[in-house]
Design an enzyme around this catalytic site. Structure first.
Site, short mmCIF file in Angstrom:
data_model
loop_
_atom_site.label_atom_id
_atom_site.label_comp_id
_atom_site.label_asym_id
_atom_site.label_seq_id
_atom_site.Cartn_x
_atom_site.Cartn_y
_atom_site.Cartn_z
CG PHE A 1 24.06 -3.47 47.02
CD1 PHE A 1 24.55 -2.56 46.09
CD2 PHE A 1 23.48 -4.65 46.58
CE1 PHE A 1 24.47 -2.84 44.73
CE2 PHE A 1 23.40 -4.92 45.22
CZ PHE A 1 23.89 -4.01 44.29
CG ASP B 1 27.47 -7.61 51.07
OD1 ASP B 1 28.52 -7.98 50.50
OD2 ASP B 1 26.42 -7.34 50.44
CE1 TYR C 1 29.55 -8.49 40.85
CE2 TYR C 1 28.85 -10.73 41.28
CZ TYR C 1 28.62 -9.38 41.36
OH TYR C 1 27.48 -8.90 41.96
CE LYS C 2 30.54 -5.85 44.02
NZ LYS C 2 29.91 -5.19 42.87
NE ARG D 1 30.63 2.18 42.51
CZ ARG D 1 30.04 1.02 42.80
NH1 ARG D 1 29.62 0.76 44.02
NH2 ARG D 1 29.81 0.13 41.85
#
Length: 421
Positions: free
Chosen positions: A130, A207, A232-233, A381
């Site tokens: 990322f 991560d 928040y995922k 995705r």
């Protein structure tokens, strides 16, 4: 494999986690034109309990209690951190802190880890990781006169452990990697990678943003040194929710993070003249905790812990497995290609599909009530979050995707994303 819609309905009927769907906002609609939300790997749905939790903190604790409520707020970072650690990550109490953003936490732990390996001048990361992870690594290296080794990885299959092993030597201080690749969903072997880096004398900073709440994690059993991740995922903490950091208990006293804030200070209210970090995980705190945001995170984390991470991981594999099988049968004949590992044991909870017109297809899918997201260069995705996504949702989403490919309804959409000037 039976790919009928009736078979998907049967899977939902037998799903032990089915009842959790009703505990999230926006799941009441059940008609043929309902919204099919497959972007839980970017932003999780809102738990129905969250507004009441926020109202309680705002109206009672803040509105009535005012400054007197600080007695219950001051340790919110460690209290919610322990919920995340013991309920989601397989960590021990006192090893996880809720604080700051993922990028800031990554910076804090990376600098602390690099300082703990004096004489070593190389940071290792993955070339397909990322962006913020790579940017932070590059920034820390530039500030300290270190060298970055970006290890190549297959954009669809993820990092090859043998390639990583070739990048490890006695110059490497810290390795920064994602447990689940953000683009393809490729799942790393956390235990094996950690052991290999440790054998080379390096620390590994993981991560967990696309892993926490979606795949089985046991940081203690896997010997993990350091980790960060967002809430928040799959943890459903809400947009901009604070991140978490993990530091193995045995490392805490030997590490000093670079942002010396008063919440990491021993006897903070003495307002002493010199910084002296508190023992334990609290030394990685910086400033005042985000009390309202933490209340939302706590609701989401409690739901994940209640459901059980192993059960969520099993359902995530089943959902993504159905998605792959349906894509093979109904989308591949129209030019779609799988851009994730085919083996479910090597895949997180999201699946990525490749097509030259992926950006146009993503826009068209949203207009047809299917919410995925786009990833460069040509990826759609799809993230069916196991807490609230049904098997029929996956089936219907692929069916709408198939219809879109067949009728060419995507061709009128812009070919490139609008650029902000």
């Amino acid at each position: 494999m039976d790919l009928s819609r009736a078979a998907a309905e049967a899977l939902d009927a037998a799903d032990p986690l089915a009842g959790y769907r009703t505990r999230f906002a926006g799941t009441d609609e059940d008609g043929p034109d309902r919204l099919l939300y497959l972007d839980g790997n970017s932003l999780g749905r809102m738990p129905r309990e969250t507004p009441a939790a926020l109202a309680r903190v705002a109206e009672q604790e803040w509105g009535r209690g005012l400054v007197g409520s600080w007695a219950g707020w001051i340790d919110v970072g460690t209290r919610v951190g322990d919920l995340i650690g013991t309920g989601v990550l397989g960590a021990r109490p006192g090893e996880v802190l809720l604080a700051d953003s993922t990028s800031v936490d990554l910076y804090k732990l990376l600098v602390a880890a690099a300082d703990a390996r004096p004489g070593r001048d190389v940071l290792v990361c993955c070339a397909d990781d990322f962006p913020t992870d790579r940017y932070v690594v590059a920034g820390v290296a530039a500030a300290r006169g270190m060298t970055v080794r970006e290890v190549p990885a297959d954009v669809d299959e993820g990092l090859d452990p043998a390639v990583l092993a070739g990048a490890l030597d006695d110059r490497v201080a810290v390795v920064v990697l994602s447990a689940v690749a953000y683009r393809s969903g490729a799942l790393a072997d956390v235990a094996a990678v950690t052991a290999a880096a440790r054998a080379a004398g390096a620390l590994v900073l993981w991560d967990l943003s696309h892993a926490a709440g979606a795949v089985s994690l046991d940081l203690t059993a896997n010997g993990v040194d350091l980790a960060v991740g967002c809430t928040y995922k799959y943890l459903n903490g809400g947009p901009g929710a604070p991140a978490f950091l993990y530091v193995r208990r045995e490392l805490q006293e030997s590490l000093r993070q670079p942002i010396w804030g008063w919440f990491g200070q021993r006897d903070q209210f003495a307002m002493g003249p010199a910084y002296d970090p508190v023992p334990g995980i609290g030394r990685f705190a910086v400033g005042t905790p985000p009390v309202l945001a933490a209340a939302a995170v706590e609701v989401g984390v409690r739901l994940v812990a209640e459901a059980g991470v192993d059960r969520l991981a099993a359902k995530g594999r089943a959902l993504s497995g159905l998605l792959v099988a349906l894509a093979d049968a109904r989308l591949v004949p129209h030019g779609i290609a799988l851009a994730s590992p085919r083996d479910p044991a090597r895949r997180g909870a999201h699946v990525t599909l490749a097509h030259p017109a992926a950006w146009q297809l993503t826009q068209a899918l949203v207009d047809r009530g299917v919410v995925p997201d786009f990833r460069t260069p040509d990826r759609v995705r799809l993230g069916p979050a196991p807490l609230y996504t049904r098997f029929v949702d996956v089936w219907d989403a692929v069916d709408r995707f198939r219809a879109l490919l067949e009728d060419g309804g995507w061709t009128g959409y812009p070919e490139e994303r609008a650029r902000v000037t």
